[in-house]
Design a protein around this motif. Structure first.
Motif, mmCIF file in Angstrom:
data_model
loop_
_atom_site.group_PDB
_atom_site.id
_atom_site.type_symbol
_atom_site.label_atom_id
_atom_site.label_comp_id
_atom_site.label_asym_id
_atom_site.label_seq_id
_atom_site.Cartn_x
_atom_site.Cartn_y
_atom_site.Cartn_z
ATOM 1 N N GLY A 22 0.863 -7.816 -0.356
ATOM 2 C CA GLY A 22 2.302 -7.881 -0.574
ATOM 3 C C GLY A 22 2.847 -6.836 -1.512
ATOM 4 O O GLY A 22 4.055 -6.827 -1.804
ATOM 5 N N ILE A 23 1.991 -5.947 -2.005
ATOM 6 C CA ILE A 23 2.442 -4.877 -2.896
ATOM 7 C C ILE A 23 2.618 -3.611 -2.062
ATOM 8 O O ILE A 23 1.709 -3.199 -1.342
ATOM 9 N N PRO A 24 3.792 -2.988 -2.097
ATOM 10 C CA PRO A 24 4.059 -1.833 -1.227
ATOM 11 C C PRO A 24 3.180 -0.632 -1.559
ATOM 12 O O PRO A 24 2.768 -0.427 -2.702
ATOM 13 N N LYS A 25 2.890 0.153 -0.544
ATOM 14 C CA LYS A 25 2.086 1.359 -0.697
ATOM 15 C C LYS A 25 2.953 2.470 -1.256
ATOM 16 O O LYS A 25 3.893 2.945 -0.614
ATOM 17 N N LEU A 26 2.632 2.897 -2.484
ATOM 18 C CA LEU A 26 3.371 3.966 -3.163
ATOM 19 C C LEU A 26 2.367 4.901 -3.833
ATOM 20 O O LEU A 26 2.193 4.904 -5.056
ATOM 21 N N PRO A 27 1.649 5.691 -3.024
ATOM 22 C CA PRO A 27 0.573 6.513 -3.578
ATOM 23 C C PRO A 27 1.007 7.491 -4.659
ATOM 24 O O PRO A 27 0.235 7.769 -5.579
ATOM 25 N N ALA A 28 2.229 7.992 -4.572
ATOM 26 C CA ALA A 28 2.694 8.925 -5.608
ATOM 27 C C ALA A 28 2.726 8.246 -6.976
ATOM 28 O O ALA A 28 2.417 8.869 -7.998
#
Length: 334
Positions: free
Chosen positions: A141-147
């Motif tokens: 449930g945690i969004p993918k934000l690689p930056a």
């Protein structure tokens, strides 16, 4: 005596001793293992605002401990109190339980991730790295934000945290969940391949405990990219390690002719030296068939038989005779 006299820090220490059975090997020790007593003492110390005791009490109540049944509500209350009191481990544990939806806990990724952030700010490096893992991968449930994950780990790496550097290198190369697979540089982050390899090289050159593995992984990816530096790195590591993945990967380099000329005889020697089941199976098959090496069917079969019978390695079982010995449950490499 100090606990009885009202020194609550001593109650916490006494609880820890009772839980761990510190006195089990000490002649005439007064302490014996008593988990129920430990829980009672942690509760007493927690009620007196000893935050580490609250954290330990939370751990104890999260599962059955002594005569106390698991009580998620009691555990949650203890973790909350400890976290509010500045205990980074409690913030991490409560956050993790909320993110994953531990037994008896309603899943709340947003609140859980915020608690990991608090734990990170309080100095728990593992919480910071786990936040980065979620940001790179996007899960639970945690969004993918690689930056954002890149920014977080870069900051810690710049401060000399070699574990953060190692994590970042693996994340950038797409190797974090399995460092023995083809590179998959993160397409969301510019220059991920070069930067990822650079971080692994930084760790490799450090005195960190992560250094040897970083050298081995870096050597593998460079060799697979047909870079001679990769074979050189693997050669150095294999000579130091004497076995293991460095020798396995070096053997593959010689087998495939990557990072230098192919030499299957040398490859078989290194694959056997590695003691890795998959590597030794490949070497055994090569010896049986005379594939690039002088044929020695008896030795090859002996190697495969041992991998199959002693290690229950399924590929070896199949190679030696199409199946496992009767009564054997074959296993693949985990």
């Amino acid at each position: 005596a100090q606990c009885t006299a009202g020194h609550m820090g001593s109650c916490h220490n006494l609880a820890t001793l009772a839980f761990a059975n510190y006195g089990k090997d000490v002649s005439n020790a007064q302490n014996v293992k008593d988990e129920t007593r430990a829980v009672e003492l942690w509760k007493k110390a927690c009620d007196a605002n000893v935050m580490e005791a609250c954290n330990q009490y939370g751990d104890a109540r999260a599962t059955k401990t002594g005569t106390f049944p698991a009580d998620p509500a009691a555990a949650d209350a203890a973790y909350t109190k400890a976290c509010d009191g500045g205990n980074s481990e409690a913030c991490y544990t409560k956050g993790d339980r909320l993110i994953t939806g531990a037994e008896g806990v309603k899943k709340d990724p947003v609140a859980g991730f915020a608690l990991l952030g608090r734990s990170c700010r309080l100095g728990r490096s593992w919480a910071c790295r786990e936040m980065a893992e979620y940001l790179f991968e996007g899960s639970n449930g945690i969004p993918k934000l690689p930056a954002n994950g890149d920014k977080l780990l870069s900051a810690f790496c710049a401060q000399g945290d070699m574990t953060a550097c190692d994590d970042l290198g693996l994340h950038l190369l797409g190797l974090y969940d399995d460092d023995d697979k083809p590179e998959r540089p993160n397409t969301d982050i510019p220059n991920a391949k070069v930067r990822g390899r650079g971080y692994l090289e930084k760790v490799c050159k450090s005195t960190s405990a992560k250094g040897p593995r970083a050298c081995t992984v870096l050597g593998r990816v460079l060799a697979e990219d047909n870079d001679a530096k990769g074979r050189a790195l693997l050669t150095e590591r294999c000579e130091r390690d004497g076995k293991g993945d460095s020798c396995h990967f070096l053997g593959r380099s010689y087998w495939d002719g990557k990072g230098g000329p192919a030499d299957k005889a040398k490859a078989v020697e290194l694959l056997l030296k590695s003691k890795d089941d998959d590597a030794m199976t490949r070497a055994g098959v090569a010896l049986m068939k005379g594939d690039g090496v002088k044929k020695d069917a008896a030795r090859g079969k002996q190697i495969l038989d041992k991998r199959c019978k002693d290690e229950e390695h399924k590929p070896a079982c199949q190679a030696v005779g199409g199946g496992a010995p009767k009564g054997t449950v074959c296993k693949t490499k985990q």
